[in-house]
Design a protein around this motif. Structure first.
Motif: not given
Lengths: 633, 368, 378
Positions: B174, B339-342, B326, B306, B333-334, B329, B300, B163-166
């Motif tokens: 979370y 860039h990834e949050m763009s 999002e 999802n 958390v991550k 989090i 969410g 499990s990544l990040f956590n």
């Protein structure tokens, strides 16, 4: 005293709020069937007293009996026998006239059988039947007050308690309101009321003059005046404003008061003072005056020098301007199909006090809002302070001051915080803000109270603070929308002295008011009715030229009893209450003899004489001319 | 735009807002208390599951399996039922959340290597919990099977899950940052939504509008204080999350604040729009509640985007809290980068600009 | 003396207020409808189609078979074409995928040679709840896959299983299909009522103080009880309308069964509504300011009811102090009773304790409201 022989009997009432004593050992008795008026300056304790009598406020000590029932132990019986009308509008704006009345009828448990007819009667009686399906929030000010009265009357109370019931109500509606009160008294009802209008005070059977939580004089208005021991002289002159300074210098500021178009002077030695005055100027027309209630109010104010200090600073920093301050033509505002203001033309020079008169809802506020850039006009053109009304609304705002009808300061801010806020948004900073803050505190007389919450201020202080905040930025044009509504006579006087000072320094002041004696202070007046300007001119011109009818004044006991009979006298067009007496509008002078004869025949002593029309006479007669059926008042 | 004007507006608003001790409580203390309480409460980690056992077999084997349920760490055997009726009664009353039922002959089947069925009952009124109970129960039985068959195990393909990040899949890692995202919305929407309508009701707005103050100045003056308090409370909440729950911010703090600021701006715009169009304070509050409720649910946070139908998933693009959540989090958390949050940032900006513009237009109209 | 006529007059007046403020009325009715539709159609916690990224370094029929097991299940939806672990991780941070599968280069070889091998599965743990569900699914898949391989091998080598076999037969009582809508409809009812009712009630008295009508009102013979109940009854009607709408929608649109006695449900709802409305009234009476009362009504109503009522989050899973705290919120008792009546179909005797608590709460609120309401100024 026997507590059961009075309709209302209060015994050594004391009520304290934190550090203020609102009622200080007050005892009073109100007889059955009389109108008892509580009169006094702002904060004297009138409202507190009425609330205690109504049983909604518990005194710290003392007891109150209403119709023999104790407010403390027989609260329910008291509630059934009184009706109370609070100062704030106490009805539900989203309920219709009928629904409001029905609601109160049910709360009071009015006999259901014939209730409908009873309410219809009340509606007829108050001339409100055509509006019974209208929501109360949409009524004009005068009608709201009448509705509140009807709601209070629905259970036929024995005692009616009214807290300043005619605040902000125009003269025509006020006359209607009093006609109703007289009818009630004729049926044996007892009325206890407080009022800021002194002509209303004069109509009371007895008054209690209050100051600082005490009743300082009691009796019929005449007795109160007589017992005051005041002697008065009045001076009429050509140029009043100039004369003011000279008179004050000669007699002392405490003794000289502007009053309509003349000065009233408290005099200790009438003959000496009269001589002195006639020697001062040939223009002075000096007459002996019988003191009136207002004089007593003025004499109650201890420190007149404070007023002078305030007045001396009004125009600090204000630049003098001249020429035309405002010129508009064809100014019109429509809301959907409804034309609120129809094609108004105005040209006003700097330094003029221009008054707007008119019944509630006639379009005064809408006109003022258009002139100061709050509401965009539907059509029309013109300039305010050199800026275009249609295009430059934003620029206009920087050069004018506006004080709205509602109390418009933030009650949850302290006094100085309100000043700082408005100073800030007018762009004042640092030293200048400091200077203007100091000035505003001086003007409102709140220097020692600057850290108090604005919500605790009453009457005159509130209004002067609001005025100070609206002219912090030294505007050359000022709009005041009913600025003195609800303030006591002394505060109103001071307020007008401030307006006068501003005008003397070239500031144009637009003001709307329901106090007709205040209208006399204006340089020019416009009478607005149903969105139209039906008359405009100087007060004296309006009184003499626009008013063709003669006015006969009758002073008599229980004037209300003769209204109908007098209407039948030949040549009499209209009879109405005026102060403690009656004003009769007649076609020509000859009617005077007929009227005097009317009283002679009945062996009633009455004082009948022709008088100059007052502003109120002009106002009422013009409105009646424009609206003969009285539909829209 | 004059700085002085804005400054006086700001000062006035702050004073009005913070004068009342009760109001200070609502603004600064309530969010913290709520964060505390809810963080402990918000957990999908099902544990301490009270179950009942109904053993018709009453053999050594069934007792062994029962012991395994007890010692596995998830279940607590509250009671041994003697009849199906009693079992039903216990579930009806909610005394237990599940039950294990051994049929007669269970031992016999196991010893003879036949398929033996162990009935596990879950209280379906909490469908989530029931699912978890079943999977825990399967775990217990599988382990039992595996131990008994240890000698027969052959090589196979194992799934190494990570499990990544956590790493430990702790719910609170979370839920706590998510709760902060939620509180940011609630605190900045509610008070702002009455900002203008209140002045309309009292009548002060007229006096202010007749001064040379411009619309942007007024709006900025009205919203900035809430931005300030919003930033203060969210900072306090992050500090608390760190101290009490040990939640660290993995990504850039700067990026986190950027996201929070734009997110608050969106809410302020939305709230102003509500305030400008409402007639009374009550209407404004009800309307903002009407907007907040679905925002919270469609973001969410508790219900993953999802899982929603496709159309609704697209609709959630219009929910500002989705992007705020999002974003927070992602960064916390991550450890996501700018860039990834763009995408999240872009949507947040779109919302902010849109709502502020519409609010400003609507505000103009209400004055006229 | 209590006068029914005065009460009626108050009720009519309050009704008119509500009707004339159509926007608030609309919202009070629209909010529950919206919530039910949202929950029924859009929201559920059952995870499906988890976006899954795959790095397939083996790229063989064997690896593709493994991937097809993922893709073929309802739970995963596979995105191919990832080249590296780093790429997976980045997409996971951007929330494009929730799980990742990495198949090693020698995967096919080892499977064919019947050697032990492993497949690496990454799970986005940031949403622990979703993560745990994904983990459960993967465990299940792993079993399926291994059985499949074993079966293939068995076919090759003739090996047969002869071990101990015990299996769990799951039974979800009251909700056989474990449909989350079933538990959500009753929960929404509670939230909507707790918040809307408390909110509406919280302004009533405060508004009268603020506008000045209260001064007029207390000068009339109206009594405390008439005033408080007069204010509450119309709001109760709205609340009841909300209940009917929620129950009706749940039944008609989502087929939520109603196993218990509807009369009992309405009875319990009445007690709950009364309690919450009087709670709002208590706020209004004590605070005398609309904004403040309303804020507190929302703060103590919205999130606590959502989180602490046992509607979404099971109370039994919470730490002890929080479990104790939940007893303060009446929604807890109400939600629990609703679920029991709705899904378990039990009678009052089964939920008596909850009912008793709710009754005490409501009684307390009615008492406090009437005690605190001052019929004089101060």
């Amino acid at each position: 005293m026997n507590k059961t022989s009075f309709a209302v009997y209060a015994e050594s009432i004391t009520k304290k709020y934190k550090d203020v004593t609102a009622a200080d050992n007050i005892s009073l008795g109100v007889n059955e069937g009389e109108i008892y008026g509580l009169i006094g300056p702002d904060g004297a304790g009138k409202t507190t007293m009425l609330r205690i009598i109504a049983g909604i406020l518990k005194p710290d000590s003392g007891s109150v009996y209403v119709c023999g029932h104790s407010c403390d132990t027989e609260h329910d019986a008291v509630k059934d026998s009184i009706a109370y009308m609070s100062q704030k509008f106490g009805l539900y704006p989203d309920l219709t006239v009928w629904e409001n009345i029905k609601f109160y009828a049910d709360l009071y448990g009015v006999e259901k059988h014939g209730l409908k007819e009873h309410i219809e009667d009340l509606l007829d009686f108050s001339y409100m039947r055509p509006f019974k399906k209208r929501q109360a929030g949409r009524l004009s000010g005068g009608m709201k007050q009448k509705l509140q009265l009807v709601c209070a009357l629905v259970h036929k109370p024995e005692v009616l308690l009214l807290d300043e019931p005619t605040n902000g109500v125009d003269p025509v509606s006020r006359r209607d309101f009093w006609k109703i009160l007289y009818k009630l008294v004729a049926d044996g009802m007892t009325i206890v009321m407080s009022t800021a209008y002194l002509d209303e005070a004069e109509r009371c059977s007895r008054i209690g003059l209050m100051n600082a939580g005490r009743v300082i004089a009691e009796g019929s208005p005449d007795e109160v005046v007589k017992n005051s021991g005041l002697n008065m002289l009045s001076v009429r002159c050509g140029n009043c404003r100039k004369a003011s300074a000279t008179l004050k210098k000669e007699f002392g500021a405490d003794r000289v008061h502007a009053f309509g178009d003349k000065f009233r002077i408290f005099s200790a030695d009438i003959s000496a003072d009269r001589k002195k005055l006639t020697e001062m100027s040939a223009d002075f027309i000096v007459t002996d005056e019988i003191p009136v209630l207002e004089d007593i109010f003025m004499s109650m104010q201890k420190d007149m020098s404070a007023d002078d200090r305030i007045l001396s600073r009004v125009t600090d920093d204000i630049a003098r301007r001249s020429g035309e301050s405002l010129k508009v033509t064809g100014l019109t505002k429509k809301f959907g199909d409804f034309t609120a203001v129809n094609s108004i033309n105005l040209t006003v020079p700097y330094g003029e006090i221009f008054g707007f008169l008119g019944p509630n809802g006639a379009g005064k506020s809408t006109t003022i809002k258009m002139l100061c850039g709050l509401l965009p006009p539907t059509s029309g053109s013109g300039r305010v302070g050199g800026m275009d009304v249609m295009k430059d609304a934003e620029k206009i705002k920087a050069s004018i001051g506006y004080m709205s009808q509602k109390f418009s300061l933030y009650e949850d801010l302290k006094v100085y915080e309100n000043i700082d806020f408005y100073g800030g948004i007018y762009g004042l900073k640092n030293a200048e803000l400091e200077r203007r803050r100091d000035w505003a505190l001086e003007l409102s007389g709140l220097r020692d109270r600057k850290n108090e919450m604005t919500s605790v201020l009453v009457g005159g202080w509130r209004q002067r603070l609001a005025l100070a905040c609206s002219i912090l930025h030294k505007p050359s044009i000022v709009f005041l929308d009913e600025p003195t509504s609800g303030a006591d006579p002394a505060s109103r006087r001071l307020f007008w002295a401030i307006i006068n000072e501003l005008a003397l320094h070239g500031v144009t002041v637009f003001v709307s008011t329901h106090y007709m004696e205040e209208a006399e202070y204006c340089d020019r007046l416009a009478l607005i009715f149903r969105g139209e300007m039906i008359a405009m001119g100087r007060p004296d011109v309006l009184k003499s030229e626009m008013m063709r009818d003669n006015i006969i004044e009758v002073k008599v006991n229980r004037p209300q009893d003769y209204i109908e009979d007098l209407t039948a006298v030949r040549g009499v067009m209209d009879v109405s209450l005026f102060g403690a007496g009656l004003h009769l509008r007649t076609e020509d002078i000859s009617a005077e003899e007929g009227i005097a004869g009317f009283f002679r025949e009945r062996k009633i002593s009455a004082d009948v004489r022709k008088v100059l029309p007052s502003m109120e006479d002009v106002f009422v007669s013009m409105i009646e001319k424009a609206d003969p059926e009285g539909k829209n008042v | 735009m004059k700085l002085l004007t804005i400054k006086s507006m700001l000062k006035k608003e702050l004073k009005q807002m913070l004068r009342d001790a009760k109001m200070r409580m609502i603004i600064f203390v309530f969010p913290l208390i709520q964060l505390m309480v809810f963080s402990f409460a918000l957990t999908m980690d099902v544990k301490n599951i009270d179950i009942a056992v109904l053993d018709y077999d009453k053999t050594v084997t069934t007792r062994e399996i029962t012991d395994r349920f007890q010692s596995g760490g998830y279940f607590i055997i509250k009671k041994y039922a003697s009849s199906a009726d009693e079992l039903r009664m216990m579930l009806d009353r909610g005394d237990v959340r599940g039950a294990v039922v051994f049929a007669k002959g269970t031992e016999k089947k196991i010893l003879s290597r036949e398929m033996a069925e162990v009935q596990v009952i879950g209280d379906g009124t909490m469908s989530n919990d029931a699912g978890t109970i079943f999977s825990y129960a399967s775990g217990v039985i599988n382990l039992y099977n595996a131990e008994k068959n240890a000698d027969m195990m052959t090589s196979e393909v194992t799934f190494q899950t990570r499990s990544l990040f956590n790493v430990n899949l702790l719910s609170r890692n979370y839920y706590v940052p998510g709760l902060i995202a939620l509180m940011i919305m609630v605190t900045s929407m509610l008070l702002t939504s009455i900002a203008i309508v209140r002045e309309k009701e009292i009548g002060t707005i007229e006096q202010v509008m007749v001064t040379p103050i411009t619309r942007p100045e007024f709006i900025i003056g009205k919203t900035m204080p809430f931005m300030l308090t919003g930033l203060i409370t969210s900072s306090m909440m992050f500090v608390m999350a760190r101290i009490i729950f040990g939640i660290t911010i993995k990504g850039s703090i700067l990026l986190l604040y950027l996201i929070i600021i734009i997110n608050i701006l969106t809410y302020l715009g939305l709230a102003l729009l509500v305030s400008a169009s409402a007639r009374t304070q009550q209407q404004a509050l009800l309307t903002s509640f009407f907007l907040m409720m679905p925002s919270a649910l469609l973001s969410g946070y508790m219900f993953p985007v999802n899982n929603m139908p496709t159309a609704v998933q697209y609709f959630t693009y219009l929910v500002p809290m989705r992007w705020g959540l999002e974003g927070i989090i992602g960064v916390v958390v991550k450890g996501a980068t700018f860039h990834e949050m763009s995408k999240q940032l872009m949507w947040l900006c779109i919302h902010a600009v849109f709502f502020l513009t519409v609010a400003s237009i609507k505000f103009k109209k209400t004055l006229e | 003396m209590f006068s029914p006529r005065r009460l009626k007059a108050m009720v009519i007046k309050e009704f008119i207020h509500i009707i004339r403020d159509w926007r608030s009325l609309f919202l009070a009715i629209a909010i529950p409808v919206m919530l039910i539709l949202l929950f029924g159609y859009a929201l559920n916690t059952d995870l499906k189609n988890i976006p899954t990224g795959v790095v397939d370094m083996s790229n063989t029929p064997q690896s593709r078979e493994l991937i097809s097991i993922f893709d073929g299940s309802d739970y995963f939806s596979v995105k191919r074409g990832y080249a590296s672990y780093e790429q997976l991780q980045q997409d996971m941070r951007m929330k494009r995928i929730l799980t990742g599968v990495i198949i090693k280069r020698d995967f096919a070889d080892r499977v064919l040679k019947n050697e032990e091998t492993s497949v690496q599965v990454l799970i986005d743990g940031s949403d622990a709840n979703t993560g745990r569900q994904a983990l459960n699914y993967i465990q299940a898949l792993s079993m399926i896959y291994n059985t499949q391989i074993k079966a293939e091998r068995a076919g090759l080598t003739g090996y047969t299983s002869g071990g101990v076999q015990a299996a769990v037969v799951p039974r979800a009582w009251y909700n056989q299909g474990m449909v989350s809508t079933y538990m959500i409809v009753p929960g929404i009812l509670a939230i909507v009522m707790a918040v809307i009712a408390a909110m509406l009630a919280s302004v009533t008295v405060a508004r009268e103080w603020e506008t000045g009508t209260m001064e007029q009102l207390i000068s009339t013979p109206v009594r405390r009880l008439e005033l408080t109940f007069g204010k509450v009854i119309p709001l109760y009607c709205i609340g009841l309308a909300d209940v009917i709408i929620a129950v009706g929608l749940g039944r008609l649109v989502f087929g939520v069964p109603m196993r218990g006695n509807p009369a009992l449900l309405f009875f319990v709802a009445t007690i709950f509504l009364t309690g919450v409305l009087f709670f709002g009234l208590v706020l209004s009476i004590n605070l005398k300011k609309q904004v403040l009362a309303n804020q507190i009504a929302i703060v103590t109503g919205f999130l606590p009811t959502l989180i602490l009522s046992g509607f979404v989050f099971t109370i039994a899973n919470m730490p002890l102090p929080i479990r104790i705290l939940t007893h303060v919120f009446p929604a807890r008792y109400f939600v629990s009773m609703l679920k029991s009546i709705y899904l378990k179909g039990v009678g009052l005797e089964m939920i008596f304790l909850n009912f008793l608590f709710l009754l005490i709460y409501t009684g307390l609120m009615v008492l406090i409201a009437n005690k605190r309401l001052k019929m004089r100024l101060n």
